[in-house]
Design a protein around this motif. Structure first.
Motif, short mmCIF file in Angstrom:
data_model
loop_
_atom_site.label_atom_id
_atom_site.label_comp_id
_atom_site.label_asym_id
_atom_site.label_seq_id
_atom_site.Cartn_x
_atom_site.Cartn_y
_atom_site.Cartn_z
N ARG A 41 22.75 108.76 -31.50
CA ARG A 41 21.92 107.94 -32.39
C ARG A 41 22.65 107.55 -33.66
NH1 ARG A 41 17.96 111.38 -30.95
NH2 ARG A 41 18.15 112.62 -32.85
N SER A 42 23.49 108.44 -34.14
CA SER A 42 24.17 108.19 -35.41
C SER A 42 25.30 107.19 -35.27
CB SER A 42 24.73 109.51 -35.98
OG SER A 42 23.69 110.39 -36.33
N TYR A 43 26.05 107.27 -34.18
CA TYR A 43 27.26 106.44 -34.04
C TYR A 43 27.33 105.61 -32.76
CZ TYR A 43 29.02 109.06 -38.03
OH TYR A 43 29.19 109.60 -39.29
N GLY A 44 26.38 105.84 -31.86
CA GLY A 44 26.36 105.04 -30.64
C GLY A 44 26.97 105.72 -29.44
N GLY A 45 27.70 106.79 -29.62
CA GLY A 45 28.33 107.45 -28.50
C GLY A 45 29.38 108.43 -28.97
N ILE A 46 30.31 108.78 -28.07
CA ILE A 46 31.34 109.78 -28.39
C ILE A 46 32.64 109.37 -27.71
CG2 ILE A 46 30.91 111.30 -26.41
CD1 ILE A 46 31.43 112.51 -30.02
N ASP A 47 33.76 109.69 -28.35
CA ASP A 47 35.07 109.39 -27.79
C ASP A 47 35.95 110.64 -27.73
OD1 ASP A 47 35.01 106.26 -27.88
OD2 ASP A 47 34.31 106.93 -29.84
#
Length: 699
Positions: free
Chosen positions: A512-518
């Motif tokens: 929710r904060s950044y859109g996803g994870i990398d």
């Protein structure tokens, strides 16, 4: 972003001018004071929008004669947070002399090239395109702002009539025209020929006000904005946006849908360059996305150039009928249609010398019943884009409530978006760093190694989510990183790696904060020492729970999210020398660390087809800043080696082949290597960072 911040009919604007403060300031200081006050309220102007100026008497550095210098906000910057070095300074007489060189609208852009020749006192701050609009107004102080209430009037079909109805003869009107030298001349002519005017509404754009006194200019700007807001409120049709078509879902459901939608969108639009996301379900957003007028107003786009440059030609509306799986399944069609529409817009409007088409993906995504998502190259830009679109919503509410809202004409929008001067500004910007737009979650993020890892990744442009069980240390780390890198780029999440629900919730909040994870860095740890016969089941389970099960839970959730996005990713495990080399008196710890390494190898096998890489960093004897070297473990290691606790670091340094100490920053460098594209062809590997320890050589 709150309703109080944006809504035109909320609390009245407050006069914040303090005579005692102003009395201590020189004229440039008063200009900065006025600017910061105006920029402190987003109802007055949006972030980075508008500009202010003052014509100040000063001694010429060469002739020592008194000259008039235009102080005006330079290119870029934000009047709410700028300092004195954010102003350009130019000789007013040289600016006036440029009128003799002006060759008409066809040669408008060449005038920008003359502005550096007017610089006063070698000021390096580049002058903005709006400089002539301030220079040629025959008043000492000029404010140009983008208040929602005034832009609502400026973006109405009958803007000129409304301006006259609201302000009488006090405020003039100029039709839409792209900012530049010619508009500056027209503004000057209007002000000179109508000395009773105190300002002007620029069609589709914003407000100019002027006065010969700094305080009076500030107060005038507030009064005009408030008058517009009061008039709109008194005349507006009810309900706004033709009433509600869709009912908002409950808050937790909205958050849950955003959590699912954001990675799905990010994965589809971030293949060429990672993007950061932002979600808001502010009341004004829900009022708009749920309305009957959404289908009519959303395609019109925004009116103010500042809004448009941040939010693109138009938003993408994502219908949601209660089935999240069906909505996600529809994204490919919706996004491809948007890209095709954007490409067609580019082809219709391009000029022979237009820059190549830029990213055709939407910036703003509107979801009825849920809220608004925005995506950009970094988190701050995504958040600010959302704030600008809230400005646009307020403008559409005001304009459609009293008249017909009119967006920026398509060709004019293109001419702004692909303006060669704007392109030149973009080309001057620093190239994105290697991890720009990517998001990393670091467990144990508030400890010495975790903080060093987060700092290294953030130095390369990544967003960092620090997950830690120690709330006090977590708060301190987030505050420190916020000061160093900006608050947008860091989040702190209290998380227990042994609690499945806690781990899942942390990744949902990250989405929710950044859109996803990398990037996921499994770093949370403990240490223990005990002979096998003295190892309690409690001690054994604690090691396995945190170091094996905890790593599994975190890695699994990160893997799931990366797989959902479909753009690969990097998992990095912080294991230990003890994971490859047994140590007497630490069986529980060594076993758990060995499990981490083997888990990483197993996940590397499964992740490879999806572009998900999994690698391991094996530190040894990182004492400085490390929580596991505090207390009992430190005492045990010192006793085991028959040395004093203060001698531990020197002992381990001398034990290494290279005779060097290992620090948290060394571990962070190894993590960066595995997290970045530098190791794009590496998975299933481990890297020892131990200054050389023969027992942990790979074999």
């Amino acid at each position: 972003m709150t309703q109080e911040t944006h809504a035109m009919a909320s609390a009245r604007l407050t006069d914040l001018w303090d005579d005692a403060v102003a009395a201590s300031l020189d004229e440039p200081g008063k200009l900065l004071y006025r600017s910061n006050l105006l920029g402190s309220d987003l109802r007055i102007t949006n972030f980075g929008g508008g500009n202010t100026s003052a014509k100040v008497k000063a001694a010429d550095p060469l002739t020592r004669q008194e000259v008039t210098v235009l102080w005006v906000k330079g290119s870029g910057g934000d009047i709410g947070s700028m300092k004195l070095d954010g102003f350009s300074t130019l000789y007013l007489d040289k600016l006036e002399a440029l009128k003799r060189l002006y060759r008409g609208l066809a040669h408008e852009d060449e005038m920008v090239g003359y502005l550096p020749h007017c610089t006063f006192d070698l000021n390096p701050r580049a002058a903005s395109i709006d400089t002539p609009l301030h220079a040629f107004v025959p008043k000492i102080h000029v404010d140009h702002v983008h208040p929602d209430a005034v832009i609502a009037i400026a973006a109405s079909q009958n803007a000129e009539k409304l301006t006259k109805d609201i302000f009488g003869g006090e405020i003039g009107f100029l039709p839409w025209q792209r900012p530049g030298f010619d508009l500056g001349l027209k503004l000057s002519r209007l002000a000179t020929e109508n000395p009773h005017l105190t300002g002007v509404v620029l069609g589709g754009h914003g407000l100019f006000t002027w006065h010969d006194d700094a305080k009076a200019c500030y107060q005038l700007t507030l009064r005009i904005i408030q008058k517009a807001a009061d008039w709109l409120e008194s005349k507006a049709s009810k309900p706004a946006f033709e009433g509600e078509k869709v009912t908002s879902l409950p808050g937790p459901e909205r958050a849950a849908i955003a959590t699912r939608l954001m990675p799905a969108i990010r994965g589809r639009i971030g293949k060429a360059q990672a993007k950061s996301g932002h979600f808001t379900d502010a009341p004004e957003v829900l009022e708009f996305v749920n309305s009957n007028a959404l289908a009519k107003l959303a395609p019109l786009g925004t009116s103010c150039p500042d809004h448009f440059l941040r939010t693109k030609i138009r938003p993408l509306v994502i219908p949601f009928a209660g089935d999240i799986e069906a909505t996600i399944a529809s994204l490919d069609t919706l996004i491809e249609a948007y890209r095709a529409d954007y490409a067609a817009y580019y082809e219709r409007c391009k000029h022979p010398d237009s820059p190549a088409m830029r990213d055709p993906n939407a910036v703003i995504y509107l979801v009825p019943g849920v809220g608004m998502l925005s995506f950009a190259a970094d988190k701050a830009t995504a958040r600010i884009a959302a704030e600008f679109y809230v400005n646009a919503i307020n403008v559409m509410r005001g304009a459609s409530g009293v008249d017909t809202y009119v967006g920026l004409p398509e060709q004019e929008a293109f001419n702004i978006e692909y303006w060669l001067l704007e392109e030149a500004k973009l080309q001057r910007m620093p190239k994105p760093k290697g991890l720009a737009g990517r998001t990393a979650l670091v467990t144990g993020g508030a400890g010495g190694i975790g903080r060093a890892i987060a700092a290294r990744l953030m130095q390369e442009g990544a967003n960092a989510v620090l997950a830690d069980i120690d709330q006090a240390s977590l708060d301190a780390a987030v505050a420190d990183f916020g000061k160093l890198f900006g608050k947008d780029r860091v989040r702190g999440i209290a998380m227990d790696v042994t609690d499945e629900a806690s781990v899942i919730a942390a990744f949902e909040e990250t989405a929710r904060s950044y859109g996803g994870i990398d990037i996921v860095v499994n770093n949370a740890g403990i240490s223990s020492a005990a002979a096998v016969e003295d190892t309690s089941l409690e001690l054994w389970n604690r090691n396995i729970s945190i170091l094996a099960t905890g790593y599994f839970l975190v890695a699994r959730e990160g893997y799931r999210l990366m797989k959902t996005e479909g753009n690969g990713g990097s998992l990095v495990f912080i294991a230990s020398k003890n994971g490859v080399s047994a140590s007497a008196g630490a069986s529980a710890y060594c076993t758990a660390k060995a499990a981490e390494i083997h888990l990483a190898r197993c996940m590397a096998l499964e992740g490879a087809p999806h572009g998900i890489r999994v690698n391991v960093v094996n530190p040894d004897a990182v004492l400085r800043g490390s929580k596991i070297w505090q207390g009992e473990w430190r005492q045990q290691r010192a006793a085991s080696n028959k040395i004093g606790e203060d001698d531990l670091e020197e002992f381990y340094r001398k034990r290494s082949l290279l005779q060097r100490s290992v620090y948290p920053e060394d571990i962070a460098e190894a993590v960066y290597f595995f997290a970045s594209d530098l190791s794009a062809k590496s998975t299933g590997n481990f890297l020892n960072v131990d200054a050389g320890n023969v027992v942990s050589f790979t074999r």
